[in-house]
Design a protein around this motif. Structure first.
Motif, PDB file in Angstrom:
ATOM      1  N   LEU A   2       0.832  -1.204   0.000  1.00  0.00           N
ATOM      2  CA  LEU A   2       0.000   0.000   0.000  1.00  0.00           C
ATOM      3  C   LEU A   2       0.868   1.256   0.000  1.00  0.00           C
ATOM      4  O   LEU A   2       0.596   2.211  -0.750  1.00  0.00           O
ATOM      5  CB  LEU A   2      -0.930   0.001   1.214  1.00  0.00           C
ATOM      6  CG  LEU A   2      -1.838   1.230   1.366  1.00  0.00           C
ATOM      7  CD1 LEU A   2      -2.733   1.415   0.143  1.00  0.00           C
ATOM      8  CD2 LEU A   2      -2.675   1.125   2.640  1.00  0.00           C
ATOM      9  N   SER A  20       2.388   1.606  -3.361  1.00  0.00           N
ATOM     10  CA  SER A  20       1.347   1.997  -4.316  1.00  0.00           C
ATOM     11  C   SER A  20       1.025   3.487  -4.216  1.00  0.00           C
ATOM     12  O   SER A  20       0.806   4.147  -5.242  1.00  0.00           O
ATOM     13  CB  SER A  20       0.077   1.177  -4.070  1.00  0.00           C
ATOM     14  OG  SER A  20       0.299  -0.199  -4.277  1.00  0.00           O
ATOM     15  N   ILE A  21       1.019   4.006  -3.003  1.00  0.00           N
ATOM     16  CA  ILE A  21       0.775   5.446  -2.820  1.00  0.00           C
ATOM     17  C   ILE A  21       1.892   6.253  -3.460  1.00  0.00           C
ATOM     18  O   ILE A  21       1.642   7.251  -4.151  1.00  0.00           O
ATOM     19  CB  ILE A  21       0.652   5.769  -1.315  1.00  0.00           C
ATOM     20  CG1 ILE A  21      -0.682   5.234  -0.772  1.00  0.00           C
ATOM     21  CG2 ILE A  21       0.758   7.275  -1.069  1.00  0.00           C
ATOM     22  CD1 ILE A  21      -0.810   5.345   0.730  1.00  0.00           C
ATOM     23  N   ALA A  63      -0.153   0.419  -9.713  1.00  0.00           N
ATOM     24  CA  ALA A  63      -0.519   0.794  -8.342  1.00  0.00           C
ATOM     25  C   ALA A  63      -1.999   0.548  -8.085  1.00  0.00           C
ATOM     26  O   ALA A  63      -2.387   0.074  -7.012  1.00  0.00           O
ATOM     27  CB  ALA A  63      -0.184   2.266  -8.104  1.00  0.00           C
ATOM     28  N   THR A  70      -3.693  -2.085  -5.222  1.00  0.00           N
ATOM     29  CA  THR A  70      -4.607  -1.684  -4.152  1.00  0.00           C
ATOM     30  C   THR A  70      -5.972  -2.361  -4.288  1.00  0.00           C
ATOM     31  O   THR A  70      -6.598  -2.706  -3.291  1.00  0.00           O
ATOM     32  CB  THR A  70      -4.795  -0.153  -4.143  1.00  0.00           C
ATOM     33  OG1 THR A  70      -5.151   0.292  -5.448  1.00  0.00           O
ATOM     34  CG2 THR A  70      -3.524   0.549  -3.712  1.00  0.00           C
ATOM     35  N   SER A 104      -8.128   6.258  -1.035  1.00  0.00           N
ATOM     36  CA  SER A 104      -7.013   6.910  -0.345  1.00  0.00           C
ATOM     37  C   SER A 104      -5.782   7.005  -1.230  1.00  0.00           C
ATOM     38  O   SER A 104      -5.112   8.038  -1.292  1.00  0.00           O
ATOM     39  CB  SER A 104      -6.667   6.146   0.936  1.00  0.00           C
ATOM     40  OG  SER A 104      -7.764   6.133   1.824  1.00  0.00           O
ATOM     41  N   SER A 105      -5.480   5.910  -1.944  1.00  0.00           N
ATOM     42  CA  SER A 105      -4.280   5.914  -2.783  1.00  0.00           C
ATOM     43  C   SER A 105      -4.443   6.811  -4.001  1.00  0.00           C
ATOM     44  O   SER A 105      -3.504   7.524  -4.383  1.00  0.00           O
ATOM     45  CB  SER A 105      -3.921   4.484  -3.209  1.00  0.00           C
ATOM     46  OG  SER A 105      -4.958   3.918  -3.987  1.00  0.00           O
ATOM     47  N   VAL A 139      -3.714   6.821   6.349  1.00  0.00           N
ATOM     48  CA  VAL A 139      -3.469   7.209   4.952  1.00  0.00           C
ATOM     49  C   VAL A 139      -4.335   8.410   4.580  1.00  0.00           C
ATOM     50  O   VAL A 139      -3.875   9.349   3.921  1.00  0.00           O
ATOM     51  CB  VAL A 139      -3.749   6.026   4.003  1.00  0.00           C
ATOM     52  CG1 VAL A 139      -3.586   6.464   2.544  1.00  0.00           C
ATOM     53  CG2 VAL A 139      -2.810   4.864   4.302  1.00  0.00           C
TER      54      VAL A 139
END
Length: 237
Positions: A8, A11-12, A121, A125, A140-141, A207
């Motif tokens: 995660l 990915s962010i 990404a 997620t 969020s991401s 996040v």
């Protein structure tokens, strides 16, 4: 052993890098000055920058067929192969002016790679969290994809104010994101999802808080630049 929480975080970061195409308006004036492009040529290059991401369907095919690791490695090749010659052209502009058509093609190639970074990404997620948490995690991401231009434009104004070193920064950031994905990320089945619901919600909330803090920082920076230019100019490179 792969962790979905490490995935995660990576990915962010990939989302943050993937959205850098929207920073083109910040460094395009420097590109115009360096290579003496006219407005039409500059606009054409901007279209190519966006077209790179518009054509990310190619990355989707690679992602489905070969997986996140192969897709991330090819993304790194595209970014390096696109922005590398662009930087060289800017640095050697006093010897040779790269035609806008070639510049546009290279920018399209680099941003095709950034589009693949975004897709990788997103898949990580979506697939690494159970359905009941998927919306929160993806939302969020993806926030950081939208925040990307604001963050990198702040970096540009504070430390660069020139296209060549900034594009080196974008290239290294993109390649780093791809390598982090290759070494530290993988698809994890729902059966390995063990944390309690309270712990999960708490981590996802962290996040969300981070996204809000970054958003506020970018907004404050923009407001200061508009209403207190003398304050921001003294901290610019």
């Amino acid at each position: 052993m792969f962790s979905r929480w490490v995935t995660l975080v990576v990915s962010i970061y990939m989302m943050l890098v993937g959205g850098t195409l929207y920073s083109y308006p910040a460094w395009s004036p420097s590109l115009k000055t360096s290579l003496d492009y006219n407005t039409s040529e500059l606009n054409f290059i901007g279209v190519c920058v966006n077209a790179g991401v518009w054509m990310s369907v190619l990355g989707g095919i690679v992602l489905d067929k070969f997986g996140v690791k192969v897709c991330s490695l090819w993304a790194a090749v595209l970014i390096l192969g696109g922005y590398g010659p662009v930087v060289y052209a800017i640095l050697t502009a006093h010897h040779w002016r790269m035609p806008a058509l070639i510049m546009g093609a290279l920018c399209l190639l680099a941003n095709q790679g950034l589009g693949w970074v975004y897709l990788t990404a997103l898949k990580l997620t979506v697939n690494n969290f159970p359905a009941e948490y998927r919306g929160k995690v993806v939302g969020s991401s993806v926030c950081f994809f939208g925040l990307s231009s604001g963050v990198f434009v702040c970096f540009y104004r504070a430390f660069f104010n020139s296209a060549a070193p900034f594009l080196v920064c974008l290239t290294l950031s993109g390649v780093a994101a791809c390598l982090l994905c290759f070494f530290f990320c993988n698809m994890l089945p729902d059966s390995t999802f063990l944390p309690s619901e309270q712990k999960v919600v708490g981590r996802i909330s962290d996040v969300n808080v981070l996204a809000v803090v970054v958003t506020l920082a970018v907004m404050v920076s923009s407001l200061l630049r508009v209403f207190y230019p003398s304050f921001t100019d003294q901290y610019s490179h």
